[in-house]
Motif scaffolding. Structure first.
Motif, PDB file in Angstrom:
ATOM      1  N   UNK A 108       5.068  72.636 -42.119  1.00 32.04           N
ATOM      2  CA  UNK A 108       5.243  74.069 -41.918  1.00 32.04           C
ATOM      3  C   UNK A 108       4.025  74.792 -42.471  1.00 32.04           C
ATOM      4  N   UNK A 109       3.933  76.052 -42.135  1.00 29.86           N
ATOM      5  CA  UNK A 109       2.705  76.780 -42.440  1.00 29.86           C
ATOM      6  C   UNK A 109       3.025  78.231 -42.756  1.00 29.86           C
ATOM      7  N   UNK A 110       2.337  78.764 -43.751  1.00 33.42           N
ATOM      8  CA  UNK A 110       2.421  80.184 -44.089  1.00 33.42           C
ATOM      9  C   UNK A 110       1.053  80.770 -43.786  1.00 33.42           C
ATOM     10  N   UNK A 111       0.926  81.408 -42.644  1.00 31.03           N
ATOM     11  CA  UNK A 111      -0.380  81.923 -42.224  1.00 31.03           C
ATOM     12  C   UNK A 111      -0.900  82.999 -43.172  1.00 31.03           C
ATOM     13  N   UNK A 112      -0.008  83.790 -43.719  1.00 25.94           N
ATOM     14  CA  UNK A 112      -0.440  84.868 -44.610  1.00 25.94           C
ATOM     15  C   UNK A 112      -1.062  84.320 -45.889  1.00 25.94           C
ATOM     16  N   UNK A 113      -0.583  83.148 -46.316  1.00 22.37           N
ATOM     17  CA  UNK A 113      -1.075  82.552 -47.563  1.00 22.37           C
ATOM     18  C   UNK A 113      -2.044  81.402 -47.320  1.00 22.37           C
ATOM     19  N   UNK A 114      -2.349  81.134 -46.051  1.00 25.90           N
ATOM     20  CA  UNK A 114      -3.245  80.005 -45.721  1.00 25.90           C
ATOM     21  C   UNK A 114      -2.774  78.714 -46.374  1.00 25.90           C
ATOM     22  N   UNK A 115      -1.486  78.470 -46.269  1.00 27.45           N
ATOM     23  CA  UNK A 115      -0.869  77.318 -46.914  1.00 27.45           C
ATOM     24  C   UNK A 115      -0.119  76.471 -45.899  1.00 27.45           C
ATOM     25  N   UNK A 116      -0.194  75.160 -46.085  1.00 22.27           N
ATOM     26  CA  UNK A 116       0.572  74.243 -45.248  1.00 22.27           C
ATOM     27  C   UNK A 116       1.407  73.346 -46.166  1.00 22.27           C
ATOM     28  N   UNK A 117       2.630  73.103 -45.756  1.00 23.73           N
ATOM     29  CA  UNK A 117       3.553  72.270 -46.527  1.00 23.73           C
ATOM     30  C   UNK A 117       3.936  71.040 -45.711  1.00 23.73           C
ATOM     31  N   UNK A 118       4.209  69.958 -46.406  1.00 22.66           N
ATOM     32  CA  UNK A 118       4.719  68.762 -45.753  1.00 22.66           C
ATOM     33  C   UNK A 118       5.947  68.305 -46.532  1.00 22.66           C
ATOM     34  N   UNK A 119       7.106  68.475 -45.939  1.00 23.50           N
ATOM     35  CA  UNK A 119       8.350  68.006 -46.540  1.00 23.50           C
ATOM     36  C   UNK A 119       8.587  66.582 -46.068  1.00 23.50           C
ATOM     37  N   UNK A 120       8.659  65.665 -47.006  1.00 21.15           N
ATOM     38  CA  UNK A 120       8.814  64.250 -46.676  1.00 21.15           C
ATOM     39  C   UNK A 120      10.170  63.759 -47.174  1.00 21.15           C
ATOM     40  N   UNK A 121      11.024  63.402 -46.258  1.00 22.67           N
ATOM     41  CA  UNK A 121      12.362  62.897 -46.579  1.00 22.67           C
ATOM     42  C   UNK A 121      12.487  61.449 -46.132  1.00 22.67           C
ATOM     43  N   UNK A 122      13.513  60.800 -46.635  1.00 29.04           N
ATOM     44  CA  UNK A 122      13.787  59.405 -46.273  1.00 29.04           C
ATOM     45  C   UNK A 122      12.527  58.554 -46.396  1.00 29.04           C
ATOM     46  N   UNK A 123      11.868  58.705 -47.513  1.00 29.91           N
ATOM     47  CA  UNK A 123      10.591  58.016 -47.730  1.00 29.91           C
ATOM     48  C   UNK A 123      10.767  56.510 -47.694  1.00 29.91           C
ATOM     49  N   UNK A 124       9.722  55.845 -47.214  1.00 29.93           N
ATOM     50  CA  UNK A 124       9.680  54.390 -47.131  1.00 29.93           C
ATOM     51  C   UNK A 124       8.467  53.881 -47.905  1.00 29.93           C
ATOM     52  N   UNK A 125       8.514  52.645 -48.370  1.00 33.00           N
ATOM     53  CA  UNK A 125       7.346  52.101 -49.082  1.00 33.00           C
ATOM     54  C   UNK A 125       6.065  52.181 -48.240  1.00 33.00           C
ATOM     55  N   UNK A 126       6.179  52.072 -46.945  1.00 31.70           N
ATOM     56  CA  UNK A 126       4.992  52.143 -46.093  1.00 31.70           C
ATOM     57  C   UNK A 126       4.413  53.555 -45.980  1.00 31.70           C
ATOM     58  N   UNK A 127       5.077  54.539 -46.563  1.00 32.41           N
ATOM     59  CA  UNK A 127       4.507  55.888 -46.626  1.00 32.41           C
ATOM     60  C   UNK A 127       3.520  56.029 -47.785  1.00 32.41           C
ATOM     61  N   UNK A 128       3.413  55.009 -48.588  1.00 35.83           N
ATOM     62  CA  UNK A 128       2.502  55.032 -49.732  1.00 35.83           C
ATOM     63  C   UNK A 128       1.063  55.172 -49.278  1.00 35.83           C
ATOM     64  N   UNK A 129       0.330  56.035 -49.984  1.00 38.41           N
ATOM     65  CA  UNK A 129      -1.082  56.215 -49.677  1.00 38.41           C
ATOM     66  C   UNK A 129      -1.606  57.504 -50.288  1.00 38.41           C
ATOM     67  N   UNK A 130      -2.861  57.757 -50.049  1.00 36.46           N
ATOM     68  CA  UNK A 130      -3.451  59.033 -50.460  1.00 36.46           C
ATOM     69  C   UNK A 130      -3.324  59.986 -49.273  1.00 36.46           C
TER      70      UNK A 130
END
Length: 119
Positions: A70-92
């Motif tokens: 999601x994104x807040x254009x007024x604040x120049x911010x982007x969010x990433x909500x990560x649910x149901x995480x898996x070990x293969x989501x590991x990384x930078x």
């Protein structure tokens, strides 16, 4: 100069959730799109999700239904909500901005934030 600063990484158990945030600052005229990429050890950087200034989104097949960008254009911010995480989501996880400033459009990157998912 443009800066992208990420926050929110950390350690989670499989099935858990994390939320990443990225704020863009500097002499920005227009943010065409923002997104998240990730790089696991020994692997190439890959797209996770992007969101255009129109709100149009794009997700990697591996995260569809689990991650939400999601994104807040007024604040120049982007969010990433990560649910149901898996070990293969590991990384930078790296924030990316497709940004126009002073008539020049270019890609900008954050410094990255580590996400580790334990099984």
């Amino acid at each position: 100069q443009v800066r992208l600063v990420e926050s929110g990484g950390g350690l989670a158990q499989a099935g858990g959730s994390l939320r990443l945030s990225c704020a863009a600052s500097g002499s920005i005229f227009r943010i065409v799109a923002m997104g998240w990429y990730r790089q696991a050890p020994g692997k190439q950087r890959e797209l996770v999700a992007t969101i255009a200034e129109t709100g149009s989104t794009n997700y990697a097949d591996s995260v569809k239904g689990r991650f939400t960008i999601s994104r807040d254009n007024a604040k120049n911010t982007v969010l990433l909500q990560m649910n149901s995480l898996k070990p293969e989501d590991t990384g930078v996880y790296y924030c990316n901005g497709d940004i126009t400033r002073w008539g020049v459009r270019a890609d900008y990157w954050g410094q990255g934030t580590q996400v580790t998912v334990s099984s």
